[in-house]
Enzyme design. Structure first.
Site, PDB file in Angstrom:
ATOM      1  N   ASP A  76      53.331  89.515 119.530  1.00 55.58           N
ATOM      2  CA  ASP A  76      52.684  89.724 118.633  1.00 55.58           C
ATOM      3  C   ASP A  76      51.308  89.001 118.750  1.00 55.58           C
ATOM      4  OD1 ASP A  76      51.875  90.806 116.214  1.00 55.58           O
ATOM      5  OD2 ASP A  76      52.550  88.991 115.075  1.00 55.58           O
TER       6      ASP A  76
ATOM      7  N   GLU B  68      51.912  94.359 120.997  1.00 61.66           N
ATOM      8  CA  GLU B  68      51.046  95.116 120.121  1.00 61.66           C
ATOM      9  C   GLU B  68      50.001  95.637 120.320  1.00 61.66           C
ATOM     10  OE1 GLU B  68      51.808  94.468 115.530  1.00 61.66           O
ATOM     11  OE2 GLU B  68      49.731  93.872 115.886  1.00 61.66           O
TER      12      GLU B  68
ATOM     13  N   ASP C  31      55.082  85.962 112.143  1.00 56.67           N
ATOM     14  CA  ASP C  31      54.722  86.338 113.405  1.00 56.67           C
ATOM     15  C   ASP C  31      55.869  86.655 114.576  1.00 56.67           C
ATOM     16  OD1 ASP C  31      51.362  85.939 113.015  1.00 56.67           O
ATOM     17  OD2 ASP C  31      52.571  84.343 112.274  1.00 56.67           O
TER      18      ASP C  31
END
EC number: 3.1.21.10
Length: 197
Positions: free
Chosen positions: A7, A68, A141
């Site tokens: 992430d 991501e 996160d």
């Protein structure tokens, strides 16, 4: 299959590793974050993110990496930092010849919760249930990174098969430029001699 989810972010880059196979429950290997100080130079922060991800790659030895995809946000500085950290993760995976899956936040949410509009609390709750954990991974996160890893665990092999089955698109090359042809000028009418009728 072991997947490292990333992430991306400059302040906190979430990392999560899961093991899994078709028909069996996924298992948590490790989750955490790489932190960088907000006041440091961007180059130094990116180096710290790269060093952190590299250490995770060495320690956990994943078979694939899921990152991501950056999506549009109002805050351009946040988008830039996220994109830069994501690019670092992709480059480090490529150096090790690891396949990389890129997923939008809504794809990850849909894979983990069944809804592309789920909030962070719902994602954290489902990650906890899917991995059989006693509590939600912190910070958020790290939970998001685990959700990315789970998404790739379930979707990555299918996407790879689709790519392999699709016929290779021919490489199109531009046709060589041909000079434009000029149409011949019409011949001027013949002049009649003076006095001719």
């Amino acid at each position: 299959m072991r997947v490292l989810g990333v992430d991306p972010g400059l302040t906190r880059c979430g990392l999560g590793v899961v093991d899994g196979a078709l028909g069996s429950r996924a298992r948590l290997v490790e989750a955490g974050v790489v932190r960088t100080p907000a006041g440091a130079e961007v180059a130094d922060r990116l180096r710290a993110v790269a060093d952190g991800i590299d250490a995770w790659l060495d320690r956990t030895r994943p078979d694939a990496v899921a990152v991501e995809k950056v999506f549009s946000q109002a805050n351009v500085r946040t988008v830039m930092g996220t994109a830069q950290a994501g690019a670092v993760a992709i480059m480090l995976a490529a150096r090790r010849d690891l396949p990389v899956g890129l997923y939008t936040p809504s794809e990850v949410k849909a894979a983990v919760t069944g809804s592309g509009r789920a909030d962070k609390a719902q994602v954290g709750f489902m990650v906890t249930r899917l991995l059989g954990l006693a509590e939600v991974p912190r910070p958020a996160d790290a939970a998001d990174a685990l959700a990315l890893a789970l998404c790739h665990l379930w979707r990555g092999p299918a996407l790879a098969r689709l790519r392999a089955a699709a016929p290779a698109a021919p490489v199109s090359r531009p046709a060589p430029a041909t000079p434009a042809r000029r149409s011949p000028r019409p011949a001027a009418p013949a002049r009649r001699p003076a006095g001719a009728s």
